[in-house]
Design a protein around this motif. Sequence first.
Motif, PDB file in Angstrom:
ATOM      1  N   THR A   1      11.693 -10.725 -14.009  1.00 53.12           N
ATOM      2  CA  THR A   1      10.976 -11.996 -13.964  1.00 53.12           C
ATOM      3  C   THR A   1       9.835 -12.083 -14.966  1.00 53.12           C
ATOM      4  N   GLY A   2       9.368 -10.937 -15.477  1.00 54.32           N
ATOM      5  CA  GLY A   2       8.274 -10.942 -16.443  1.00 54.32           C
ATOM      6  C   GLY A   2       6.913 -10.960 -15.766  1.00 54.32           C
ATOM      7  N   TRP A   3       5.874 -10.676 -16.555  1.00 52.97           N
ATOM      8  CA  TRP A   3       4.507 -10.709 -16.050  1.00 52.97           C
ATOM      9  C   TRP A   3       4.064 -12.157 -15.881  1.00 52.97           C
ATOM     10  N   ALA A   4       3.353 -12.425 -14.812  1.00 54.79           N
ATOM     11  CA  ALA A   4       2.895 -13.778 -14.523  1.00 54.79           C
ATOM     12  C   ALA A   4       1.750 -14.172 -15.461  1.00 54.79           C
ATOM     13  N   GLU A   5       1.668 -15.479 -15.765  1.00 53.92           N
ATOM     14  CA  GLU A   5       0.563 -16.005 -16.557  1.00 53.92           C
ATOM     15  C   GLU A   5      -0.688 -16.175 -15.692  1.00 53.92           C
ATOM     16  N   ASP A   6      -0.489 -16.452 -14.411  1.00 54.43           N
ATOM     17  CA  ASP A   6      -1.607 -16.636 -13.492  1.00 54.43           C
ATOM     18  C   ASP A   6      -2.326 -15.301 -13.287  1.00 54.43           C
ATOM     19  N   PRO A   7      -3.656 -15.229 -13.548  1.00 51.22           N
ATOM     20  CA  PRO A   7      -4.380 -13.958 -13.397  1.00 51.22           C
ATOM     21  C   PRO A   7      -4.289 -13.379 -11.991  1.00 51.22           C
ATOM     22  N   GLN A   8      -4.319 -14.246 -10.969  1.00 53.94           N
ATOM     23  CA  GLN A   8      -4.225 -13.767  -9.592  1.00 53.94           C
ATOM     24  C   GLN A   8      -2.864 -13.131  -9.323  1.00 53.94           C
ATOM     25  N   GLN A   9      -1.810 -13.795  -9.792  1.00 54.75           N
ATOM     26  CA  GLN A   9      -0.462 -13.266  -9.611  1.00 54.75           C
ATOM     27  C   GLN A   9      -0.271 -11.991 -10.412  1.00 54.75           C
ATOM     28  N   ARG A  10      -0.831 -11.940 -11.617  1.00 54.75           N
ATOM     29  CA  ARG A  10      -0.709 -10.736 -12.446  1.00 54.75           C
ATOM     30  C   ARG A  10      -1.440  -9.559 -11.801  1.00 54.75           C
ATOM     31  N   MET A  11      -2.581  -9.838 -11.172  1.00 56.16           N
ATOM     32  CA  MET A  11      -3.321  -8.775 -10.498  1.00 56.16           C
ATOM     33  C   MET A  11      -2.504  -8.193  -9.348  1.00 56.16           C
ATOM     34  N   ILE A  12      -1.817  -9.077  -8.599  1.00 60.54           N
ATOM     35  CA  ILE A  12      -0.958  -8.609  -7.508  1.00 60.54           C
ATOM     36  C   ILE A  12       0.177  -7.754  -8.058  1.00 60.54           C
ATOM     37  N   GLN A  13       0.765  -8.176  -9.184  1.00 60.75           N
ATOM     38  CA  GLN A  13       1.841  -7.401  -9.799  1.00 60.75           C
ATOM     39  C   GLN A  13       1.352  -6.008 -10.206  1.00 60.75           C
ATOM     40  N   ARG A  14       0.163  -5.932 -10.801  1.00 59.08           N
ATOM     41  CA  ARG A  14      -0.383  -4.634 -11.215  1.00 59.08           C
ATOM     42  C   ARG A  14      -0.684  -3.745 -10.009  1.00 59.08           C
ATOM     43  N   LEU A  15      -1.185  -4.365  -8.936  1.00 58.43           N
ATOM     44  CA  LEU A  15      -1.473  -3.606  -7.723  1.00 58.43           C
ATOM     45  C   LEU A  15      -0.200  -2.981  -7.154  1.00 58.43           C
ATOM     46  N   MET A  16       0.882  -3.771  -7.114  1.00 57.71           N
ATOM     47  CA  MET A  16       2.134  -3.281  -6.551  1.00 57.71           C
ATOM     48  C   MET A  16       2.805  -2.267  -7.468  1.00 57.71           C
ATOM     49  N   LEU A  17       2.629  -2.432  -8.789  1.00 50.44           N
ATOM     50  CA  LEU A  17       3.296  -1.539  -9.732  1.00 50.44           C
ATOM     51  C   LEU A  17       2.582  -0.199  -9.857  1.00 50.44           C
ATOM     52  N   TYR A  18       1.247  -0.223  -9.907  1.00 40.05           N
ATOM     53  CA  TYR A  18       0.487   1.001 -10.161  1.00 40.05           C
ATOM     54  C   TYR A  18      -0.375   1.440  -8.969  1.00 40.05           C
ATOM     55  N   GLY A  19      -1.014   0.475  -8.299  1.00 38.44           N
ATOM     56  CA  GLY A  19      -1.969   0.825  -7.254  1.00 38.44           C
ATOM     57  C   GLY A  19      -1.334   1.489  -6.044  1.00 38.44           C
ATOM     58  N   ILE A  20      -0.287   0.860  -5.504  1.00 32.81           N
ATOM     59  CA  ILE A  20       0.339   1.397  -4.291  1.00 32.81           C
ATOM     60  C   ILE A  20       0.975   2.767  -4.537  1.00 32.81           C
ATOM     61  N   PRO A  21       1.781   2.970  -5.616  1.00 33.92           N
ATOM     62  CA  PRO A  21       2.316   4.322  -5.853  1.00 33.92           C
ATOM     63  C   PRO A  21       1.224   5.381  -6.021  1.00 33.92           C
ATOM     64  N   ALA A  22       0.119   5.028  -6.698  1.00 36.78           N
ATOM     65  CA  ALA A  22      -0.968   5.994  -6.893  1.00 36.78           C
ATOM     66  C   ALA A  22      -1.613   6.367  -5.562  1.00 36.78           C
ATOM     67  N   SER A  23      -1.764   5.387  -4.664  1.00 35.80           N
ATOM     68  CA  SER A  23      -2.387   5.678  -3.372  1.00 35.80           C
ATOM     69  C   SER A  23      -1.526   6.600  -2.513  1.00 35.80           C
ATOM     70  N   LEU A  24      -0.203   6.537  -2.715  1.00 34.39           N
ATOM     71  CA  LEU A  24       0.700   7.377  -1.918  1.00 34.39           C
ATOM     72  C   LEU A  24       0.573   8.854  -2.257  1.00 34.39           C
ATOM     73  N   LEU A  25       0.061   9.157  -3.439  1.00 36.26           N
ATOM     74  CA  LEU A  25      -0.108  10.558  -3.829  1.00 36.26           C
ATOM     75  C   LEU A  25      -1.090  11.255  -2.894  1.00 36.26           C
ATOM     76  N   ILE A  26      -2.055  10.492  -2.366  1.00 39.28           N
ATOM     77  CA  ILE A  26      -3.058  11.061  -1.453  1.00 39.28           C
ATOM     78  C   ILE A  26      -2.649  10.828  -0.002  1.00 39.28           C
ATOM     79  N   SER A  27      -2.305   9.576   0.327  1.00 37.75           N
ATOM     80  CA  SER A  27      -1.991   9.250   1.718  1.00 37.75           C
ATOM     81  C   SER A  27      -0.689   9.885   2.183  1.00 37.75           C
ATOM     82  N   GLY A  28       0.205  10.228   1.231  1.00 36.17           N
ATOM     83  CA  GLY A  28       1.471  10.845   1.610  1.00 36.17           C
ATOM     84  C   GLY A  28       1.308  12.163   2.339  1.00 36.17           C
TER      85      GLY A  28
END
Length: 338
Positions: free
Chosen positions: A206-233
């Motif tokens: 689908t590509g990166w969103a133009e909307d900054p809010q939507q793009r921030m959510i995409q970055r959170l799901m792509l990088y933030g959640i996997p990174a947090s699992l390294l500790i919480s796992g």
Amino acid sequence: MSLDWIYWGISWILLSWHSIWDAIGVPEDTVLGTNWAWILAIFFLVVTVRVILFPVFVKQIKSQRAMQALQPQVKALQEKHKGDRETLQKEMMELYRKEKANPLMGCLPMFLQIPVFLGLFHVLRRLNPNKGEGAKTLYGWAADQFDSAASAKLFTAPIASKFGSSTQELADLGANGTTVKVIAGVLVLIMIATTYLTSRQMILKTGWAEDPQQRMIQRLMLYGIPASLLISGAIFPIGVIIYWVTNNLFTLGQQQWVLRKYPPPVMTGKNGKPIPGPAARKAASTKAASAKPGTSSRGKGDKDQPETKPAVDGKALAPRPGAKPVNPKKGRPAKRQG
């Protein structure tokens, strides 16, 4: 607010699937160090939840399609209100309201699965053979079912154990600390990788969103959640990690099917021509970067072939009608005669 209704629901689904596999004849004894009846019960807990949430997943895809179709209008608003963030946010919220698009819809299936995850986490964490009869029969469990689940293993590592299990917890479960850390560690890495791939798969299509809010959510799901699992796992029981990995694999297959059946809409620019998708843009940029000035475009198999020069168009060199002929000798100094 009590979460007992979640614990009851998760226990009922888990125990129902375990009873089905037990009735079919899946052995309770370990095979390859694994109690497959309980592993299959966790796997089909995922299937049950995903079937229930499938209508929500379809709404998520439709919302993402609507958001993608609005990208040209969002970009126009960003250009119009550049530097005025407050007005831009108001205009975009009005646009979303008018077109009935919700930027947060992309996260809804994940949010709805959080109670399931917490319920399974609580149910598996309490699997301790040393608990009293009253504790064993909570949430509709029978004492023999509780004991069976407490002793269930994946490659000799109890499904109730975790990477960060204490010495006392490992002793209660009769587990080997090294084995638990190896199995749990490998599963955590698989969990991180599959979590990243599920988000990456959707963004590539689908590509990166133009909307900054939507793009921030995409970055959170792509990088933030996997990174947090390294500790919480480290605090997740192995059974919960099995659920998470299975859910990710189910998501990858479901997204692939939906994206093929309902491909993203073709976006058009101001000139009416289609805008290439993310994969096409990436391929074009790679091709442009590899093409260096002065290099030949011949393939590897054409090394022995001579390079061809561009043909000269004789008509282009001919004088135009009505133009004075050009004398190439004119202007040269005449030779002196001795």
